[in-house]
Design an enzyme around this catalytic site. Structure first.
Site, PDB file in Angstrom:
ATOM      1  CE  LYS A 210     -10.393 -10.387  15.294  1.00 37.13           C
ATOM      2  NZ  LYS A 210     -11.340  -9.339  15.595  1.00 37.13           N
ATOM      3  CD  GLU A 216      -2.347  -5.912   2.311  1.00 32.48           C
ATOM      4  OE1 GLU A 216      -2.905  -6.936   2.769  1.00 32.48           O
ATOM      5  OE2 GLU A 216      -2.978  -4.920   1.897  1.00 32.48           O
ATOM      6  N   GLY A 270      -9.192  -5.680  15.505  1.00 29.89           N
ATOM      7  CA  GLY A 270      -7.803  -5.410  15.101  1.00 29.89           C
ATOM      8  C   GLY A 270      -7.295  -4.062  15.598  1.00 29.89           C
ATOM      9  NE  ARG A 271     -12.061  -0.106  14.050  1.00 29.21           N
ATOM     10  CZ  ARG A 271     -12.687  -1.080  13.416  1.00 29.21           C
ATOM     11  NH1 ARG A 271     -11.995  -1.978  12.722  1.00 29.21           N
ATOM     12  NH2 ARG A 271     -13.999  -1.196  13.458  1.00 29.21           N
ATOM     13  CD  GLU A 356     -10.293  -0.844   9.766  1.00 30.75           C
ATOM     14  OE1 GLU A 356      -9.608  -0.783   8.724  1.00 30.75           O
ATOM     15  OE2 GLU A 356      -9.997  -1.604  10.704  1.00 30.75           O
ATOM     16  CG  HIS A 387       6.860  25.608  10.349  1.00 35.96           C
ATOM     17  ND1 HIS A 387       7.255  26.920  10.183  1.00 35.96           N
ATOM     18  CD2 HIS A 387       7.026  25.321  11.649  1.00 35.96           C
ATOM     19  CE1 HIS A 387       7.680  27.391  11.360  1.00 35.96           C
ATOM     20  NE2 HIS A 387       7.541  26.442  12.268  1.00 35.96           N
ATOM     21  CE  LYS A 515      -8.872  -6.679   3.580  1.00 35.38           C
ATOM     22  NZ  LYS A 515      -9.189  -7.502   4.751  1.00 35.38           N
TER      23      LYS A 515
HETATM   24  O1  F6P Z   1      -7.911  -3.127   6.980  1.00 36.73           O
HETATM   25  C1  F6P Z   1      -8.791  -4.118   7.347  1.00 36.73           C
HETATM   26  C2  F6P Z   1      -8.286  -4.963   8.458  1.00 36.73           C
HETATM   27  O2  F6P Z   1      -9.160  -6.041   8.606  1.00 36.73           O
HETATM   28  C3  F6P Z   1      -8.142  -4.216   9.768  1.00 36.73           C
HETATM   29  O3  F6P Z   1      -9.294  -4.083  10.480  1.00 36.73           O
HETATM   30  C4  F6P Z   1      -7.112  -5.028  10.454  1.00 36.73           C
HETATM   31  O4  F6P Z   1      -6.560  -4.318  11.495  1.00 36.73           O
HETATM   32  C5  F6P Z   1      -6.157  -5.296   9.322  1.00 36.73           C
HETATM   33  O5  F6P Z   1      -6.991  -5.463   8.204  1.00 36.73           O
HETATM   34  C6  F6P Z   1      -5.269  -6.477   9.488  1.00 36.73           C
HETATM   35  O6  F6P Z   1      -5.972  -7.683   9.644  1.00 36.73           O
HETATM   36  P1  F6P Z   1      -5.282  -8.952  10.237  1.00 36.73           P
HETATM   37  O7  F6P Z   1      -4.814  -8.640  11.611  1.00 36.73           O
HETATM   38  O8  F6P Z   1      -6.342 -10.008  10.234  1.00 36.73           O
HETATM   39  O9  F6P Z   1      -4.126  -9.322   9.345  1.00 36.73           O
END
Ligand code: F6P
Length: 550
Positions: A210, A216, A270-271, A356, A387, A515
């Site tokens: 987003k 990452e 995002g979620r 979240e 189990h 972060k």
């Molecule tokens: O974990 C925090 C967060 O901002 C989430 O809400 C989001 O889904 C994820 O990181 C990834 O963010 P982005 O889509 O901006 O890379």
């Protein structure tokens, strides 16, 4: 403006529930079932092919009206309307919350700041349709002219968990020869293990972020880009990389042509984004028609959530039951167990959705909350988890409310497999509810021919307290439409909880601190910088790891 301007735990509705819960602590579900043969019917709701049986909860004829009174007090119905109308209910980020617009099948206008968002959404949906079909039909090919059959989603959190869960849930609908892969973790192993299996000529990368600033995702995307360029040269990027983001500038900077970018908007969290272009891999995997069916299923749940009376409203009831245990029984967990192998990733997806969204301690009136908010969500596919953690579910000192998710028909009806699976899920919910008294355990041991001494020794160990609540959600088969309904149901359940707790379910500021600190620690670990002001534990760990990595 969206806060309640009062502490919900001081309301009459809350106090009434506190009193009621004290009484209900001593009421056994098995007795209520024995007294009322209509109990199941009373507490079952159906929407389309989906049925929710919530009769195995610690509720009597007063509980639901009282909980609905709390919903009224917390203005939940009003808040639902505010979301659907595009009001900026994400207060801390001053944003509308419009994942519902992404599946607004009627295309009725929804305005944000005076602008109808639907034309933009439709435009992107058309782009998703055209591109996914072009990839599937081999009209959009790789740099060397080969078909793109390995689709790699690079993203994390909401840019990974939703698409990953949905793609796996719909595995049976994947196009012939299409294979989907996911890289989320910054751990180099995640990248290496996916790339090792792939041929650059047939691989399409979808970089989903987003913000397009997530370390990452950008690090993984850079590694994949290098892997591709090393094999096929720089010009190949245009045919093997697309991006999904709200941030065109960063996409360009990264080296992806914005023609190959699929847009989404800050009003989609995002979620909550698998319905947007973040779901591109779903459309490629299962075909756009199926992607659209998933949106249509979610739309059916949206209409229900907006229009159904609160006492007949599935997400409302689920949200209220969650609040019931969380705030009036002090229960801190919630378990979700799909009895469908294809829904393996649903609990992980729900962990982000619920925790979240609702793991917050400041309310919408800018006050510290004085009651418990998000439960801890966990789960896994049945029967595997029977189990593992089910011992605790049955005989732990406390109870954990549970959702059982049950497709009546399997995509793989092999011999008796599915019937055994179904028998297990029904047995679990009944066993959790009924339990087994010490007397019953003793009788059973006697029938099995055990001696008096053995019975005395074993009867308590073999007893089950029961009275442990669960919801059972049954549908015909895990198809795209049903998946849409199911996921939207959980989104709205989460909404109800957040509305009652008077919190902003749509920001995620709690992930920022870690972060920020990781960015400080990175150069220290790399040895480029002296230790900044850390506690002595962190300092020692940095030094230890530096030494071990030499
Ligand atoms: O974990 C925090 C967060 O901002 C989430 O809400 C989001 O889904 C994820 O990181 C990834 O963010 P982005 O889509 O901006 O890379």
């Amino acid at each position: 403006m969206f806060g309640l301007n009062k502490e919900i735990n001081k309301s009459r509705a809350w106090k009434r529930l506190e009193k009621h819960a004290k009484k209900m602590r001593n009421v056994e579900m098995r007795d209520m079932f024995a007294k009322d043969p209509n109990r199941a019917k009373k507490y079952t709701l159906t929407l389309g092919n989906m049925t929710l049986d919530f009769s195995k909860n610690r509720i009597d004829e007063k509980t639901m009206p009282y909980l609905l009174g709390l919903a009224k007090e917390a203005k939940v119905m009003k808040k639902i309307e505010q979301m659907f109308k595009g009001e900026k209910i994400n207060v801390t980020e001053n944003r509308a919350v419009l994942h519902i617009a992404l599946r607004n099948q009627k295309n009725t206008p929804i305005y944000v700041d005076g602008k109808n968002v639907m034309p933009e959404i439709t435009k992107v949906l058309v782009k998703i349709r055209d591109f996914s079909e072009a990839v599937r039909l081999g009209k959009f090919r790789g740099h060397t002219g080969k078909k793109l059959t390995n689709i790699v989603n690079i993203g994390i959190g909401g840019s990974d968990l939703g698409p990953k869960m949905a793609v796996e849930a719909l595995r049976k609908y994947w196009g012939k020869n299409i294979k989907c892969h996911f890289i989320s973790n910054i751990d180099g192993t995640a990248c290496a293990e996916v790339l090792n299996k792939l041929d650059p000529e047939t691989t399409l990368f979808i970089v989903c972020s987003k913000t397009f600033t997530t370390i990452e995702t950008l690090t993984n995307a850079k590694t994949c880009r290098k892997w591709l360029v090393d094999a096929l040269g720089e010009p190949a990027v245009a045919k093997h990389f697309v991006a999904v983001s709200t941030n065109a500038e960063e996409v360009r900077k990264f080296g992806i042509n914005t023609e190959n970018m699929f847009e989404f908007w800050d009003f989609v969290g995002g979620r909550y984004s698998m319905w947007s272009a973040i779901g591109l891999i779903i459309a490629i995997a299962v075909g756009y028609d199926n992607f659209e069916k998933m949106l249509a299923g979610a739309y059916e749940m949206d209409k229900h959530f907006r229009k159904a009376e609160p006492d007949k409203n599935i997400p409302m009831i689920l949200g209220l039951l969650s609040v019931w245990y969380n705030n009036f029984f002090g229960i801190r967990n919630h378990v979700v167990v799909p009895y469908d192998q294809y829904l393996t990733y649903l609990p992980a997806y729900l962990q982000q959705l619920v925790m979240e969204s609702n793991g917050k301690f400041v309310d919408l009136d800018n006050k510290l909350v004085k009651y418990q908010t998000s439960p801890v969500v966990f789960g896994g596919a049945g029967t595997d988890v029977q189990h593992s953690f089910f011992q605790m579910m049955h005989q732990g000192t406390s109870f954990v409310p549970c959702d059982f998710i049950v497709p009546a028909i399997s995509h793989n009806e092999i011999g008796e497999h599915h019937e055994i699976l179904l028998a297990n899920v029904l047995a679990q919910s009944e066993a959790l509810m009924r339990g087994k008294t010490i007397k019953e355990a003793a009788e059973e041991l006697k029938e099995a021919g055990k001696s008096k001494e053995e019975i005395a020794l074993l009867k308590k160990y073999k007893s089950f307290k029961g009275n442990r609540p669960s919801n059972t959600i049954v549908f015909k088969k895990m198809d795209p439409y049903t998946l849409g309904m199911l996921v939207a149901m959980y989104e709205h359940k989460t909404f109800v909880e957040g509305a009652i707790w008077n919190i902003d379910s749509f920001d995620q500021m709690g992930v920022e601190l870690g972060k920020q600190m990781a960015l400080k620690i990175l150069p220290e670990l790399q040895g480029n910088k002296e230790n900044a002001a850390h506690d002595c534990s962190t300092k020692a760990l940095i030094n230890l790891i530096r030494k071990l990595r030499k």
